[in-house]
Design an enzyme around this catalytic site. Structure first.
Site, PDB file in Angstrom:
ATOM      1  N   SER A   7      -6.323  -1.292  -2.898  1.00 17.02           N
ATOM      2  CA  SER A   7      -5.939  -2.573  -2.299  1.00 17.02           C
ATOM      3  C   SER A   7      -6.659  -2.725  -0.963  1.00 17.02           C
ATOM      4  O   SER A   7      -6.634  -1.817  -0.135  1.00 17.02           O
ATOM      5  CB  SER A   7      -4.429  -2.596  -2.062  1.00 17.02           C
ATOM      6  N   HIS A  32      -7.861  -4.280  -5.920  1.00 14.01           N
ATOM      7  CA  HIS A  32      -6.548  -4.923  -5.953  1.00 14.01           C
ATOM      8  C   HIS A  32      -6.455  -5.913  -4.788  1.00 14.01           C
ATOM      9  O   HIS A  32      -6.614  -5.539  -3.623  1.00 14.01           O
ATOM     10  CB  HIS A  32      -5.487  -3.829  -5.835  1.00 14.01           C
ATOM     11  N   ASP A  34      -4.133  -8.555  -2.790  1.00 15.94           N
ATOM     12  CA  ASP A  34      -2.741  -8.917  -2.543  1.00 15.94           C
ATOM     13  C   ASP A  34      -2.627 -10.296  -1.912  1.00 15.94           C
ATOM     14  O   ASP A  34      -2.909 -10.477  -0.726  1.00 15.94           O
ATOM     15  CB  ASP A  34      -2.096  -7.868  -1.624  1.00 15.94           C
ATOM     16  N   MET A  36      -0.332 -13.230  -0.599  1.00 21.39           N
ATOM     17  CA  MET A  36       1.047 -13.437  -0.104  1.00 21.39           C
ATOM     18  C   MET A  36       1.154 -14.816   0.558  1.00 21.39           C
ATOM     19  O   MET A  36       0.236 -15.238   1.259  1.00 21.39           O
ATOM     20  CB  MET A  36       1.386 -12.363   0.929  1.00 21.39           C
ATOM     21  N   HIS A  65      -3.005  -9.761  -7.422  1.00 15.89           N
ATOM     22  CA  HIS A  65      -1.541  -9.621  -7.427  1.00 15.89           C
ATOM     23  C   HIS A  65      -0.946 -10.781  -6.632  1.00 15.89           C
ATOM     24  O   HIS A  65      -1.004 -10.795  -5.404  1.00 15.89           O
ATOM     25  CB  HIS A  65      -1.204  -8.248  -6.791  1.00 15.89           C
ATOM     26  N   MET A  67       1.829 -12.589  -4.968  1.00 12.31           N
ATOM     27  CA  MET A  67       3.190 -12.515  -4.431  1.00 12.31           C
ATOM     28  C   MET A  67       3.482 -13.870  -3.812  1.00 12.31           C
ATOM     29  O   MET A  67       3.550 -14.021  -2.585  1.00 12.31           O
ATOM     30  CB  MET A  67       3.274 -11.378  -3.395  1.00 12.31           C
ATOM     31  N   MET A 136       6.405  -2.394  -8.744  1.00 13.29           N
ATOM     32  CA  MET A 136       6.343  -2.281  -7.284  1.00 13.29           C
ATOM     33  C   MET A 136       7.155  -1.062  -6.849  1.00 13.29           C
ATOM     34  O   MET A 136       8.345  -0.965  -7.132  1.00 13.29           O
ATOM     35  CB  MET A 136       6.932  -3.532  -6.616  1.00 13.29           C
ATOM     36  N   ASP A 174       2.270   0.286  -7.675  1.00 14.36           N
ATOM     37  CA  ASP A 174       1.760  -0.263  -6.423  1.00 14.36           C
ATOM     38  C   ASP A 174       2.707  -0.011  -5.252  1.00 14.36           C
ATOM     39  O   ASP A 174       3.821  -0.524  -5.221  1.00 14.36           O
ATOM     40  CB  ASP A 174       1.574  -1.781  -6.651  1.00 14.36           C
TER      41      ASP A 174
HETATM   42  C1  DX5 Z   1       2.392  -4.546  -1.021  1.00 19.87           C
HETATM   43  C2  DX5 Z   1       1.148  -4.712  -1.847  1.00 19.87           C
HETATM   44  C3  DX5 Z   1       0.433  -3.450  -2.126  1.00 19.87           C
HETATM   45  C4  DX5 Z   1       0.016  -2.706  -0.924  1.00 19.87           C
HETATM   46  C5  DX5 Z   1      -0.042  -1.268  -1.300  1.00 19.87           C
HETATM   47  O1  DX5 Z   1       3.100  -5.723  -1.023  1.00 19.87           O
HETATM   48  O2  DX5 Z   1       1.445  -5.301  -3.089  1.00 19.87           O
HETATM   49  O3  DX5 Z   1      -0.659  -3.651  -2.990  1.00 19.87           O
HETATM   50  O4  DX5 Z   1      -1.213  -3.101  -0.403  1.00 19.87           O
HETATM   51  O5  DX5 Z   1      -0.410  -0.624  -0.170  1.00 19.87           O
HETATM   52  P1  DX5 Z   1      -0.032   0.867   0.210  1.00 19.87           P
HETATM   53  O6  DX5 Z   1      -0.834   1.720  -0.715  1.00 19.87           O
HETATM   54  O7  DX5 Z   1      -0.473   0.882   1.610  1.00 19.87           O
HETATM   55  O8  DX5 Z   1       1.448   1.022   0.021  1.00 19.87           O
HETATM   56 ZN    ZN Z   2      -0.214  -5.268  -4.638  1.00 21.21          ZN
END
Ligand code: DX5
Ligand code: ZN
Length: 221
Positions: A7, A32, A34, A36, A65, A67, A136, A174
């Protein structure tokens, strides 16, 4: 063999191109991304414009991903931007079957993610249709959080269902993964490992990617 999907959430966004090169040099399998929206999760990152820009500078598959609260409104944008795998949250959509069908109609992989408090059983009637389940293992919103141990049970449970009914979905995990716990996650049944802070907050991201890849490789031997 399981795949590694680093990520970029914890990477240096002022120099994204070279951060992505590090992942390529370490032989990452996917990237990956993310997304948000400040509504579904208490943080805001980026949208399709950045996904499209990343797509122009790498050939690695883009594992997006979402969110976000209303993923249906943005599916097409994220697919046109170059996503190869598009994962939405079970908690964010009402008509999950419709959303999945829409993603798959574009010929890409459709994933469904569940938060730590969402039971695996909520996916029972959709597992046959999907390409990936994203478990998650932290509450979504931030990188660098601690792995929630209960997630292991959910991975085992999914693997059991997958084998029992001969389903094809990949199990992606994740949050909070590093070299010290990746083996237990693979043992539980993970097919795709996400790691963010472990890689980008380390002194040597290329080496960290290579170490994680090695552990994955040794596990499958
Ligand atoms: C959190 C994300 C993850 C995050 C994982 O909301 O969905 O993908 O980046 O990161 P680490 O490996 O730092 O927990
Ligand atoms: Zn993620």
């Amino acid at each position: 063999m399981a795949l590694l999907s680093p990520s970029i959430l914890s990477s240096d966004f002022s120099d994204l191109k070279s951060q992505i090169r590090l992942l390529e040099l370490g032989n990452s399998d996917w990237i990956h991304l993310d997304v948000m929206d400040g509504n579904f999760v208490p943080n805001i990152t980026f949208g399709p414009i950045l996904v499209e820009a990343i797509n122009r500078i790498t050939n690695l598959p883009l594992d997006t991903h979402l969110m976000i609260s209303k993923p249906d409104d943005f599916i097409e944008d994220f697919i046109k931007a170059g996503s190869d795998i598009l994962t939405i949250h079970q908690e964010a959509v009402i008509h999950l079957h419709r959303t999945i069908t829409k993603i798959k109609s574009f010929g890409i992989k459709a994933g469904v993610s569940i938060n730590p408090a969402t039971p695996v059983s909520t996916l029972k009637d959709i597992l046959e249709e999907i390409d990936l389940v994203l478990v998650m293992s932290v509450n979504p919103g931030f990188g660098g959080q601690k792995f929630i141990q209960h997630s292991l049970k959910k991975i085992y449970e999914l693997k059991e269902m997958k084998e029992k009914y001969n389903y094809n979905f990949l199990i992606e995990v994740d949050g909070g993964i590093d070299t010290d716990n990746v083996k237990s996650i693979l043992e539980a049944g993970a097919d795709v490992i996400v790691a963010g802070a472990a890689i980008f907050k380390s002194n040597n991201p290329i080496q960290k990617v290579a170490e994680l890849k090695n552990l994955i490789q040794n596990f499958s031997k």
